[in-house]
Scaffold this motif. Structure first.
Motif, PDB file in Angstrom:
ATOM      1  N   ALA B  15       1.044  -1.167  -0.147  1.00 23.14           N
ATOM      2  CA  ALA B  15      -0.040   0.111  -0.495  1.00 23.14           C
ATOM      3  C   ALA B  15       0.690   1.235   0.028  1.00 23.14           C
ATOM      4  O   ALA B  15       0.396   2.113  -0.787  1.00 23.14           O
ATOM      5  CB  ALA B  15      -1.232   0.149   1.261  1.00 23.14           C
ATOM      6  N   ALA B  63      -3.025  -5.298  -4.315  1.00 22.70           N
ATOM      7  CA  ALA B  63      -3.196  -4.813  -3.232  1.00 22.70           C
ATOM      8  C   ALA B  63      -4.765  -5.674  -3.323  1.00 22.70           C
ATOM      9  O   ALA B  63      -5.019  -5.434  -2.193  1.00 22.70           O
ATOM     10  CB  ALA B  63      -2.933  -3.084  -2.765  1.00 22.70           C
ATOM     11  N   GLN B  90     -10.175  -0.322  -2.013  1.00 17.34           N
ATOM     12  CA  GLN B  90      -9.535  -1.013  -2.863  1.00 17.34           C
ATOM     13  C   GLN B  90     -10.571  -1.390  -4.457  1.00 17.34           C
ATOM     14  O   GLN B  90     -10.652  -1.212  -5.149  1.00 17.34           O
ATOM     15  CB  GLN B  90      -9.476  -2.627  -2.549  1.00 17.34           C
ATOM     16  N   TYR B 137      -6.153   4.937   2.353  1.00 18.19           N
ATOM     17  CA  TYR B 137      -5.504   2.918   2.480  1.00 18.19           C
ATOM     18  C   TYR B 137      -4.648   2.368   2.862  1.00 18.19           C
ATOM     19  O   TYR B 137      -4.152   1.001   3.651  1.00 18.19           O
ATOM     20  CB  TYR B 137      -6.139   1.914   0.427  1.00 18.19           C
ATOM     21  N   ALA B 138      -3.111   2.969   2.619  1.00 19.08           N
ATOM     22  CA  ALA B 138      -2.044   2.918   3.049  1.00 19.08           C
ATOM     23  C   ALA B 138      -1.902   3.612   4.716  1.00 19.08           C
ATOM     24  O   ALA B 138      -1.345   2.416   5.411  1.00 19.08           O
ATOM     25  CB  ALA B 138      -1.124   4.077   2.482  1.00 19.08           C
TER      26      ALA B 138
END
Lengths: 149, 162
Positions: B15, B63, B90, B137-138
């Motif tokens: 990510a 991912a 995602q 998301y990271a």
């Protein structure tokens, strides 16, 4: 955690640079090559150098302040990798980049091929630092648990 | 260590790798397009599309696949809302890439270079949304990993004192 996150962010940066950005340079028009090269140099300051600076500060700080479970040796490996990255950049890649394109002749292909070949060293160093970050993340979680178990 | 600990670590690493690529694309790659030269832009863009497969499309797909697998293998220490939020992010990331950003790139290429076309400005605008999603998301992946790691640690400490 921040140092590791940005260390992995830098791995994404360096692979994109090697596999996309640099490889696009020969496709730029000959007349536009120099202006493109200068624009490239200015474009990376904020997005590459600022996070990279935070990573350097973090890798130095970890020599003294480390999360539970991370050994001084791991922090030293991370710091040494960062030091080598900056030494090879200053000694080799910076001067090479400065000679790569001129307003009159555009992109110098022999220097460009030299850059493309040798830049894999920087890719390897950044990737190695990313792996050290993953190792330290895992150890910071495991170390405390093992120590107290 | 549980399998999902390593999966979470791999997803978090991936990510942040993806965040590294998407931020660089926004601040360096796209802004360089108007400087390529009108005649050269066609071949430049073809190579751009080919070269981004291995370093952008593939890690993004991995991912997304990882977030699906996590839904099945994650332990009870992780709240389901966290996993579903990751999967939803995602799904939106892939949707924005394939339905919005990708076609906008093609439109810009058809105009033989970005210059001042509204499509180019729309591409930059669309990619800002992608940056927000990928960065979110990271952050979520790292938070999820931290939660698992600290939960495992807390359980072991509790086990040692009981």
């Amino acid at each position: 955690l921040i140092t590791s996150a940005l260390g992995l962010y830098a791995v994404g940066n360096i692979w994109l640079v090697q596999l996309v950005s640099y490889r696009l340079w020969p496709y730029v028009g000959r007349q536009e090559a120099y202006a493109y090269h200068i624009a490239w140099w200015h474009s990376i300051w904020g997005v590459l150098f600022v996070p990279a600076g935070v990573v350097v500060v973090g890798s130095v700080a970890m020599l003294w302040i480390r999360p539970e479970g991370i050994s001084r040796q791991s922090a030293r490996v991370g710091f040494n990798l960062q030091a080598v990255i900056y030494i090879v950049t200053a000694a080799w890649f910076g001067p090479l980049m400065a000679r790569l394109a001129t307003p009159d002749s555009g992109l110098s292909l022999p220097l460009y091929h030299l850059l493309m070949t040798t830049h894999w060293v920087r890719v390897a160093l950044f990737t190695a630092y990313g792996l050290v970050c993953c190792y330290m993340l895992a150890k910071s979680a495991n170390g405390l648990a093992w120590r107290n178990a | 260590m549980k399998k999902n600990f390593w999966l979470l670590l791999a997803i978090a690493a991936l990510a942040w790798f993806n965040a590294g690529t998407v931020w660089l694309i926004q601040f360096s790659c796209y802004p360089l397009w108007p400087r390529v030269g009108h005649d050269a832009f066609g071949t430049y863009f073809q190579f751009w599309q080919r070269s981004t497969w291995s370093v952008v499309t593939l890690p993004f797909a991995l991912a997304a696949i990882g977030s699906v697998i996590l839904l099945f293998v994650a332990g009870s220490e992780l709240p389901r809302w966290m996993l579903w939020s990751g999967l939803a992010l995602q799904a939106v990331i892939e949707f924005v890439r394939w339905i919005w950003v990708g076609p906008l790139e093609q439109q810009v290429a058809r105009l033989s270079g970005p210059s001042e076309h509204p499509e180019y400005r729309r591409l930059i605008h669309a990619n800002w949304l992608l940056i927000r999603l990928v960065t979110a998301y990271a952050a979520l992946a790292l938070w999820t990993w931290s939660r698992t790691a600290w939960s495992a640690t807390a359980n072991r400490i509790a086990g040692a004192y009981c």
